[in-house]
Design a protein around this motif. Structure first.
Motif, short mmCIF file in Angstrom:
data_model
loop_
_atom_site.label_atom_id
_atom_site.label_comp_id
_atom_site.label_asym_id
_atom_site.label_seq_id
_atom_site.Cartn_x
_atom_site.Cartn_y
_atom_site.Cartn_z
N UNK A 33 38.82 0.75 -2.66
CA UNK A 33 39.99 0.76 -1.67
C UNK A 33 40.13 1.42 -0.48
N UNK A 34 39.94 0.70 0.78
CA UNK A 34 39.96 1.37 1.75
C UNK A 34 41.34 2.02 2.34
N UNK A 35 42.41 1.34 2.18
CA UNK A 35 43.82 1.49 2.69
C UNK A 35 44.80 1.02 1.84
N UNK A 36 45.74 2.21 1.52
CA UNK A 36 46.88 1.70 0.69
C UNK A 36 47.44 3.00 0.24
N UNK A 37 47.95 2.86 -1.09
CA UNK A 37 48.40 3.87 -1.82
C UNK A 37 48.11 4.34 -3.23
N UNK A 38 47.88 5.50 -3.57
CA UNK A 38 47.59 5.96 -4.99
C UNK A 38 48.81 6.44 -5.63
N UNK A 39 49.07 5.98 -6.61
CA UNK A 39 50.33 6.48 -7.56
C UNK A 39 49.50 7.16 -8.55
N UNK A 40 50.13 8.64 -8.67
CA UNK A 40 49.51 9.26 -9.77
C UNK A 40 50.62 9.58 -10.75
N UNK A 41 50.48 9.33 -12.16
CA UNK A 41 51.47 9.48 -12.96
C UNK A 41 51.02 9.96 -14.33
N UNK A 42 51.91 10.82 -14.94
CA UNK A 42 51.61 11.50 -15.97
C UNK A 42 52.54 11.33 -17.03
N UNK A 43 52.22 10.26 -18.24
CA UNK A 43 52.92 9.97 -19.15
C UNK A 43 53.32 11.18 -20.23
N UNK A 44 53.72 12.15 -19.83
CA UNK A 44 53.82 13.35 -20.80
C UNK A 44 55.40 14.19 -20.58
N UNK A 45 55.67 14.42 -21.57
CA UNK A 45 57.41 15.23 -21.20
C UNK A 45 57.03 16.68 -21.20
N UNK A 46 56.04 17.18 -21.31
CA UNK A 46 55.81 18.70 -21.17
C UNK A 46 54.72 19.28 -20.16
N UNK A 47 54.18 18.42 -19.22
CA UNK A 47 53.35 18.73 -18.10
C UNK A 47 53.89 17.98 -16.82
N UNK A 48 53.40 18.35 -15.74
CA UNK A 48 53.97 17.76 -14.49
C UNK A 48 52.87 17.74 -13.55
#
Length: 134
Positions: A33-48
Motif C-alpha cells: 500500500x502506498x497511500x491510505x489508512x491503517x486501522x489497528x484494532x485489539x479484540x481484547x477487553x484487558x489490553x489497549x
C-alpha cells in the motif's frame, strides 16, 4: 475495500507497554500500500492501544505507574474474575488507533510509536490491521 491482517504479540508482564510500530509497519510494507489508512484494532477487553512518545524510556514507566494509581487494585472492585482494573484500564485507553499511510510509511510524528498496553498478562494478544488504500 481493503486488506485485513492479523499479528500476535506475546506479553510478559502483568502491566506492560510494548512498542509494536515495527511489526505494524512491516505489514503495511508487505501489503504494498502506498497511500491510505491503517486501522489497528485489539479484540481484547484487558489490553489497549495508544500512540505516544518513543524516545524517553521513562514514558513507559510513568504510564504503567499512572495506570496502577488511576485504576486501583482488584480488592477495590467486585468483578468476579478479579481483574476489573485491567478492564477499566483498557476501557479508558481504547482498543483501536487509526494512522494515515503516506508513501508506504505510517505517517506518525517524529517521536510517536504505537504501543500495546497489557493490563492482565502474560498473554498472547491478537492485533488486527485493516489497510484501506486511497
Amino acid at each position: 475495500m481493503g486488506a485485513m491482517y492479523t499479528m500476535y504479540i506475546q506479553t510478559e508482564g502483568h502491566i506492560q507497554m510494548l512498542d509494536i510500530t515495527k511489526e505494524v509497519q512491516r505489514l503495511v510494507t508487505e501489503s504494498g500500500m502506498a497511500s491510505g489508512i491503517c486501522v489497528v484494532f485489539l479484540p481484547h477487553t484487558t489490553a489497549g492501544l495508544l500512540i505516544t512518545e518513543n524516545r524517553d524510556p521513562y514514558v513507559a514507566v510513568d504510564f504503567t505507574n499512572a495506570v496502577r494509581k488511576l485504576c486501583g487494585e482488584e480488592k477495590d472492585y467486585h468483578n468476579l474474575e478479579g481483574n476489573f482494573p485491567a478492564h477499566l484500564s483498557a476501557g479508558l485507553l481504547g482498543v483501536s488507533q487509526t494512522i494515515p499511510v503516506e508513501d508506504g510509511k505510517l505517517a506518525l510524528g517524529t517521536w510517536q510509536s504505537i504501543y500495546l498496553m497489557e493490563f492482565d498478562g502474560s498473554r498472547k494478544r491478537k492485533v488486527r490491521l485493516k489497510l484501506m488504500e486511497d
